[in-house]
Motif scaffolding. Structure first.
Motif, PDB file in Angstrom:
ATOM      1  N   TRP A  41      -3.297 -17.889  38.319  1.00 46.15           N
ATOM      2  CA  TRP A  41      -4.797 -17.622  37.777  1.00 46.15           C
ATOM      3  C   TRP A  41      -5.486 -19.061  37.917  1.00 46.15           C
ATOM      4  O   TRP A  41      -6.560 -19.028  38.274  1.00 46.15           O
ATOM      5  N   ALA A  42      -4.615 -20.237  37.957  1.00 48.30           N
ATOM      6  CA  ALA A  42      -5.556 -21.498  37.912  1.00 48.30           C
ATOM      7  C   ALA A  42      -6.137 -21.795  39.224  1.00 48.30           C
ATOM      8  O   ALA A  42      -7.030 -22.375  39.256  1.00 48.30           O
ATOM      9  N   GLY A  43      -5.717 -20.926  40.298  1.00 47.43           N
ATOM     10  CA  GLY A  43      -6.092 -20.926  41.685  1.00 47.43           C
ATOM     11  C   GLY A  43      -7.292 -20.013  41.879  1.00 47.43           C
ATOM     12  O   GLY A  43      -7.509 -19.541  42.965  1.00 47.43           O
ATOM     13  N   SER A  44      -7.888 -19.310  40.831  1.00 51.67           N
ATOM     14  CA  SER A  44      -9.002 -18.272  40.898  1.00 51.67           C
ATOM     15  C   SER A  44     -10.207 -18.881  41.441  1.00 51.67           C
ATOM     16  O   SER A  44     -10.623 -20.063  41.355  1.00 51.67           O
ATOM     17  N   SER A  45     -10.950 -17.922  42.049  1.00 50.46           N
ATOM     18  CA  SER A  45     -12.619 -17.956  42.260  1.00 50.46           C
ATOM     19  C   SER A  45     -12.943 -16.681  41.630  1.00 50.46           C
ATOM     20  O   SER A  45     -12.510 -15.573  41.468  1.00 50.46           O
ATOM     21  N   LEU A  97     -13.251 -27.448  46.662  1.00 48.62           N
ATOM     22  CA  LEU A  97     -12.068 -26.419  46.774  1.00 48.62           C
ATOM     23  C   LEU A  97     -12.550 -24.952  46.229  1.00 48.62           C
ATOM     24  O   LEU A  97     -12.118 -23.999  46.549  1.00 48.62           O
ATOM     25  N   ASN A  98     -13.543 -25.091  45.238  1.00 46.68           N
ATOM     26  CA  ASN A  98     -13.917 -23.981  44.602  1.00 46.68           C
ATOM     27  C   ASN A  98     -12.643 -22.946  44.007  1.00 46.68           C
ATOM     28  O   ASN A  98     -12.886 -21.970  44.203  1.00 46.68           O
ATOM     29  N   LEU A  99     -11.997 -23.816  43.182  1.00 43.13           N
ATOM     30  CA  LEU A  99     -10.972 -23.336  42.645  1.00 43.13           C
ATOM     31  C   LEU A  99     -10.963 -23.128  40.922  1.00 43.13           C
ATOM     32  O   LEU A  99     -11.713 -23.991  40.527  1.00 43.13           O
ATOM     33  N   SER A 100     -10.396 -22.256  40.443  1.00 40.49           N
ATOM     34  CA  SER A 100      -9.973 -22.250  39.138  1.00 40.49           C
ATOM     35  C   SER A 100     -11.358 -21.787  38.158  1.00 40.49           C
ATOM     36  O   SER A 100     -11.606 -22.704  37.291  1.00 40.49           O
ATOM     37  N   LEU A 141     -18.691 -16.401  44.839  1.00 35.21           N
ATOM     38  CA  LEU A 141     -19.346 -17.538  43.944  1.00 35.21           C
ATOM     39  C   LEU A 141     -18.992 -18.646  44.263  1.00 35.21           C
ATOM     40  O   LEU A 141     -17.829 -18.945  44.152  1.00 35.21           O
ATOM     41  N   ILE A 142     -19.855 -19.683  44.687  1.00 39.94           N
ATOM     42  CA  ILE A 142     -19.412 -20.953  44.967  1.00 39.94           C
ATOM     43  C   ILE A 142     -19.786 -21.787  43.389  1.00 39.94           C
ATOM     44  O   ILE A 142     -20.841 -22.010  43.246  1.00 39.94           O
TER      45      ILE A 142
END
Length: 423
Positions: A173-177, A202-205, A196-197
């Protein structure tokens, strides 16, 4: 050499993007309606007040009158062995639409996001339908999707529904967007998803869990949270699926899944799920804003136990606030409904929803991820995960909640009167 130059440009773009997202001008105020109740600025220091045996007896006697009782049922079965993260939104015809994810287990490749509609006339839920699954999300977003989760609905200023949900391409889940879809027909059909950006690098987490807040200019304030290199809350200002601004709501590795209570056009409080390390207070972290979410300051904990589990809340037309949470320091085997008198700031348990405390550890079930919505401002619909196997729905009629609020105010008045007599 060209790679080094490219990397430098990438870092420069990230910095410029951060400044762009996190450095805009003053935000519009919250969209608020007039409230009949005065709201205290900070009730975070208020703890649960123990209700005396006499007060309990009086409450039970009062409930024997014609006050309607809460109703309980279940969201429809999808056939999946595991379900979680249900959410709700009221529809234009007075019905309520629910969303949740179901599959083999949380994070499995076969997880889909489902929906169903509650008809208040028949007090029943419609057959479940799939809103989006991993394969279709991957195709429409044109990127690899490993798993889906946490659907959260919102109402746009033009009347359409918007559904935010979490996607993961790599890692946990830490790699979510966050992605979003919209509906012109109250959830019968949906648009293609749009990512969504929320982070320039990286637009992560970035994840969602709690209801959004409306701004006076028509934008949405989306309470979000971050779980990679720290765990903290963020407040996103969103326009037509685009993140215009964002602000950090907490710091460090201790507070996620913010729930926002709006007090007035500029003032709001956020209650968090605590993720503190051993030895630190297992209570509800709190942040406040005095400028409609543009900046947030940590304040004293809400002195109610929290076992690293989500909280849900709602403000009623009467001014009363309600919370649903696991009021224990570890485990999720007890779930309660609390009510707050905003003039006094005291929280009291008015209903024990689930309690497996008397069972052994292995027999205790999980009751978690509550979500609340009101249809007319007086009533409350609640959904929550029941042992990861079902989603339970409880409906609290407006008359029942008003009755509970009246008792709470009477009990507070009795305490104040007793204190004055002692003085």
């Amino acid at each position: 050499m060209s790679r080094v130059i490219a990397l430098c440009f990438l870092l420069l773009a990230a910095v410029i993007g951060f400044i762009h997202i996190d450095g805009r001008s003053a935000w519009a105020p919250f969209a608020v309606s007039s409230s009949p109740a005065d709201v205290v600025e900070d009730d975070s220091a208020a703890a649960n007040t123990t209700i005396t045996a006499a007060a309990n007896a009086k409450a039970k006697s009062a409930l024997k009158t014609s006050i309607p009782t809460p109703q309980t049922n279940w969201l429809p079965d999808t056939g999946a062995p595991s379900v979680h993260a249900a959410s709700l939104i009221d529809l234009k015809d007075g019905a309520v639409r629910a969303f949740w994810f179901a599959g083999t287990r949380e994070g499995a490749a076969d997880v889909s996001i489902y929906s169903s509609v509650y008809d208040p006339k028949s007090a029943s839920w419609s057959a479940p339908t799939v809103v989006i699954d991993r394969v279709s999300a991957q195709k429409m977003l044109s990127r690899y999707i490993a798993k889906l989760g946490n659907p959260v609905p919102a109402r746009l200023p033009d009347g359409r529904l918007q559904l935010f949900f979490v996607t993961v391409s790599l890692g946990g889940w830490a790699g979510s967007s966050i992605s979003a879809i919209t509906s012109d027909d109250e959830g019968l059909t949906w648009s293609n998803p749009k990512r969504l950006i929320s982070s320039p690098l990286l637009n992560l987490s970035t994840l969602v869990k709690s209801p959004s807040i409306a701004f006076a200019d028509g934008l949405l304030g989306v309470p979000a949270y971050h779980e990679w290199i720290g765990r903290f809350g963020e407040f996103l200002r969103v326009d037509a699926g685009q993140v215009i601004d964002k602000r950090r709501m907490s710091s460090g590795r201790s507070a996620i899944q913010p729930l926002v209570f709006v007090n007035d056009a500029q003032d709001a409080a956020a209650y968090f799920r605590q993720t503190r390390s051993a030895g630190l207070p297992k209570q509800i972290p709190v942040s406040h804003t005095k400028n409609a979410g543009q900046s947030w300051q940590l304040s004293e904990d809400l002195a109610i136990a929290n076992p690293n589990s989500a909280v849900a809340g709602l403000v009623l037309k009467s001014g009363a606030r309600i919370l649903v949470l696991n009021n224990i320091e570890s485990g999720r085997y007890r779930l309660v409904l609390l009510m707050n008198d905003p003039k006094v700031g005291q929280w009291q348990t008015i209903e024990v929803l689930e309690d497996d405390e008397s069972l052994s550890g292995t027999q205790r079930k999980e009751f978690s991820y509550p979500y609340l919505v009101t249809v007319d401002g007086d009533d409350a619909h609640l959904v929550y995960t029941w042992d990861r196997k079902k989603i339970r729905h409880r409906y609290f009629p407006g008359a029942w909640l008003k009755h509970a609020f009246g008792k709470l105010q009477a009990q507070v008045q009795e305490v104040e009167t007793a204190h004055q007599e002692v003085k």
